[in-house]
Design a protein around this motif. Structure first.
Motif, PDB file in Angstrom:
ATOM      1  N   VAL A  55       2.424  -6.347  11.506  1.00 54.79           N
ATOM      2  CA  VAL A  55       2.744  -7.587  10.817  1.00 54.79           C
ATOM      3  C   VAL A  55       4.243  -7.890  10.963  1.00 54.79           C
ATOM      4  O   VAL A  55       4.722  -8.940  10.530  1.00 54.79           O
ATOM      5  N   GLY A  56       4.962  -6.965  11.588  1.00 49.64           N
ATOM      6  CA  GLY A  56       6.349  -7.215  11.943  1.00 49.64           C
ATOM      7  C   GLY A  56       7.373  -6.886  10.883  1.00 49.64           C
ATOM      8  O   GLY A  56       8.471  -7.449  10.873  1.00 49.64           O
ATOM      9  N   VAL A  57       7.023  -5.974   9.994  1.00 49.14           N
ATOM     10  CA  VAL A  57       7.986  -5.577   8.970  1.00 49.14           C
ATOM     11  C   VAL A  57       8.181  -4.065   9.023  1.00 49.14           C
ATOM     12  O   VAL A  57       7.444  -3.356   9.701  1.00 49.14           O
ATOM     13  N   SER A  58       9.133  -3.585   8.274  1.00 46.84           N
ATOM     14  CA  SER A  58       9.369  -2.146   8.241  1.00 46.84           C
ATOM     15  C   SER A  58       8.248  -1.456   7.477  1.00 46.84           C
ATOM     16  O   SER A  58       7.513  -2.092   6.726  1.00 46.84           O
ATOM     17  N   HIS A  59       8.146  -0.162   7.667  1.00 45.93           N
ATOM     18  CA  HIS A  59       7.016   0.549   7.067  1.00 45.93           C
ATOM     19  C   HIS A  59       7.130   0.674   5.559  1.00 45.93           C
ATOM     20  O   HIS A  59       6.186   1.089   4.893  1.00 45.93           O
ATOM     21  N   ALA A  60       8.278   0.360   5.015  1.00 45.69           N
ATOM     22  CA  ALA A  60       8.461   0.428   3.568  1.00 45.69           C
ATOM     23  C   ALA A  60       8.245  -0.923   2.895  1.00 45.69           C
ATOM     24  O   ALA A  60       8.143  -1.003   1.672  1.00 45.69           O
ATOM     25  N   ALA A  61       8.142  -1.952   3.698  1.00 47.00           N
ATOM     26  CA  ALA A  61       8.038  -3.314   3.163  1.00 47.00           C
ATOM     27  C   ALA A  61       6.807  -3.516   2.264  1.00 47.00           C
ATOM     28  O   ALA A  61       6.907  -4.163   1.219  1.00 47.00           O
ATOM     29  N   PRO A  62       5.653  -2.969   2.642  1.00 49.16           N
ATOM     30  CA  PRO A  62       4.455  -3.184   1.798  1.00 49.16           C
ATOM     31  C   PRO A  62       4.652  -2.775   0.345  1.00 49.16           C
ATOM     32  O   PRO A  62       4.003  -3.333  -0.544  1.00 49.16           O
ATOM     33  N   TYR A  63       5.565  -1.835   0.115  1.00 50.85           N
ATOM     34  CA  TYR A  63       5.766  -1.348  -1.248  1.00 50.85           C
ATOM     35  C   TYR A  63       6.450  -2.381  -2.141  1.00 50.85           C
ATOM     36  O   TYR A  63       6.576  -2.183  -3.343  1.00 50.85           O
ATOM     37  N   SER A  64       6.885  -3.466  -1.546  1.00 51.14           N
ATOM     38  CA  SER A  64       7.414  -4.561  -2.361  1.00 51.14           C
ATOM     39  C   SER A  64       6.297  -5.374  -2.990  1.00 51.14           C
ATOM     40  O   SER A  64       6.513  -6.112  -3.950  1.00 51.14           O
ATOM     41  N   HIS A  65       5.065  -5.207  -2.418  1.00 58.05           N
ATOM     42  CA  HIS A  65       3.947  -6.020  -2.906  1.00 58.05           C
ATOM     43  C   HIS A  65       2.802  -5.192  -3.454  1.00 58.05           C
ATOM     44  O   HIS A  65       1.953  -5.717  -4.169  1.00 58.05           O
ATOM     45  N   PHE A  66       2.760  -3.899  -3.085  1.00 56.70           N
ATOM     46  CA  PHE A  66       1.687  -3.040  -3.576  1.00 56.70           C
ATOM     47  C   PHE A  66       2.263  -1.708  -4.054  1.00 56.70           C
ATOM     48  O   PHE A  66       3.192  -1.176  -3.443  1.00 56.70           O
ATOM     49  N   GLU A  67       1.668  -1.218  -5.103  1.00 55.34           N
ATOM     50  CA  GLU A  67       2.177   0.023  -5.687  1.00 55.34           C
ATOM     51  C   GLU A  67       2.038   1.186  -4.709  1.00 55.34           C
ATOM     52  O   GLU A  67       2.931   2.014  -4.581  1.00 55.34           O
ATOM     53  N   ASP A  68       0.896   1.261  -4.062  1.00 51.87           N
ATOM     54  CA  ASP A  68       0.688   2.303  -3.058  1.00 51.87           C
ATOM     55  C   ASP A  68      -0.428   1.878  -2.110  1.00 51.87           C
ATOM     56  O   ASP A  68      -0.907   0.737  -2.169  1.00 51.87           O
ATOM     57  N   LYS A  69      -0.855   2.793  -1.259  1.00 49.44           N
ATOM     58  CA  LYS A  69      -1.841   2.464  -0.242  1.00 49.44           C
ATOM     59  C   LYS A  69      -3.183   2.049  -0.853  1.00 49.44           C
ATOM     60  O   LYS A  69      -3.803   1.088  -0.404  1.00 49.44           O
ATOM     61  N   THR A  70      -3.608   2.773  -1.883  1.00 46.24           N
ATOM     62  CA  THR A  70      -4.909   2.448  -2.477  1.00 46.24           C
ATOM     63  C   THR A  70      -4.893   1.075  -3.142  1.00 46.24           C
ATOM     64  O   THR A  70      -5.920   0.402  -3.194  1.00 46.24           O
ATOM     65  N   ALA A  71      -3.739   0.659  -3.661  1.00 41.03           N
ATOM     66  CA  ALA A  71      -3.638  -0.667  -4.264  1.00 41.03           C
ATOM     67  C   ALA A  71      -3.819  -1.737  -3.186  1.00 41.03           C
ATOM     68  O   ALA A  71      -4.484  -2.757  -3.401  1.00 41.03           O
TER      69      ALA A  71
END
Lengths: 219, 219
Positions: free
Chosen positions: B48-64
């Motif tokens: 999706v073109g972002v850093s691997h830590a970026a998702p944590y700005s929108h989700f608490e963790d992987k299961t979320a």
DNA sequence: ACCTGAACACCGTTCAAGT
DNA sequence: ACCTGAACACCGTTCAAGT
């Protein structure tokens, strides 16, 4: 001669050819204790008292180890079903008891059951592990065998036994899967009703498949 | 004003509030492409073109994140079922079509389906994600709603609708699960017979639950 | 508020080396 | 033949730092 003096008298068959079995049996415990998601090869190895690389002397990789565990699970399932057959002579009674026994196996060993069926890479391992197919086939054979006796006794309509077996298998498998993922209360909550205890719901579902859900007065 | 001159004209809504949706929709693709076992958060982020830590700005963790994907899956399942209801007026026809639609959804989105149901940590997430319960309840409600119409039309026997719904749900869920884990050919191979195509086996199972497997001449 | 880069702990797997 | 210890690549997660 000073190596392992009492080895053959005491248990410690580890390091002497029993590591493979020790890993599988410990994996069965660890699986139900921690759940499949937390099941780790390194943890298993340390619990059995060997280095984390030791399992690779007996299994190609993690999924191969899990395949061996799954085989054990199918044998265990077979024992549940066998008992249900032995304890009941009436074919229709056998049908209900076998279904209940199947569900009981799944609910009492949820992590193992998930491993056996929703195994991600297991389908690939099935070709490499002929035991995995045989053990699964044996269980299915007990199911169709029981249906065959019901059919001969005149309690079952005519038709392909494999087809009937597949339908019943899908039903009990679905029951287990929904129960162990905690969807039962959900089904009750969803609308308004109460479907009673889980056991009642299972029995009602099995009888539903046997007698049909349709109005018997209808064509 | 030199930041993102054509941002609002072209797509690039990334970095501007759409990352969350981008992650979920890309996850849906990635899930079916790679399978759940190989699904990785880092891979998703890079695609999706972002850093691997970026998702944590929108989700608490992987299961979320996966829970959000599962919610999307339940909406998708609802669309399958809705279509089956709309296209058929006869209640009994709706029953078969809904069952087939359910199975079709599962077989066409196996990885997503597995995530929705055999989700390991999803049960815990269900309390944190009310949407997950609502979406699932909506699908179950469509099922019992259909059964209610069948009952009112006189095609279904009297009895608790939730109980019937649970039995039918278990059946179609079991069918999907067995099919997407490749157990169907196994069932055919196991004994001797041929249960025909998968579609025939599904239809036969659904009709089996409706009419019953027992000999109609039997009490 | 949202994203990056470095860092940490952990895991599966490999391999040279021991016995 | 079977096991150990170190090493490698990879992943989920955290956090100080950037914008």
């Amino acid at each position: 001669m000073k190596s392992c003096p009492v080895a053959s008298l005491v248990k410690r068959t580890y390091h002497h050819g029993d590591l493979r079995n020790a890993l599988v049996s410990e994996a069965l415990k660890l699986l139900e204790e921690q759940g499949a998601a937390e099941f780790t090869l390194r943890d298993l190895a340390s619990r059995v008292g060997v280095s984390h690389a030791a399992p690779y002397s007996h299994f190609e990789d993690k999924t191969a180890l899990l395949a061996a565990v799954a085989v054990e699970g199918f044998h265990k399932l077979g024992a549940y079903l066998e008992q249900a057959v032995q304890e009941n002579s009436d074919p229709t009674e056998q049908y209900v008891r076998m279904g209940e026994a199947y569900v009981r196996f799944g609910t009492e060993n949820p992590a193992l059951y998930n491993l056996m069926f929703t195994g991600k890479e297991l389908p690939e391992q099935r070709d490499k592990f002929p035991e995995l197919n045989e053990a699964g086939s044996a269980a299915f054979g007990m199911l169709t065998g029981m249906l065959g006796r019901m059919q001969q006794s005149g309690f079952l309509r005519e038709g392909n036994l494999d087809g009937f077996g597949f339908a019943v298998w899908a039903l009990v498998h679905g029951l287990v899967s929904l129960i162990i993922t905690g969807r039962v209360e959900c089904a009750g909550d969803c609308v308004d009703g109460e479907i009673g205890t889980t056991e009642e719901a299972v029995r009602a579902s099995l009888l539903g498949m046997l007698h049909g859900l349709k109005n018997p007065l209808t064509a």
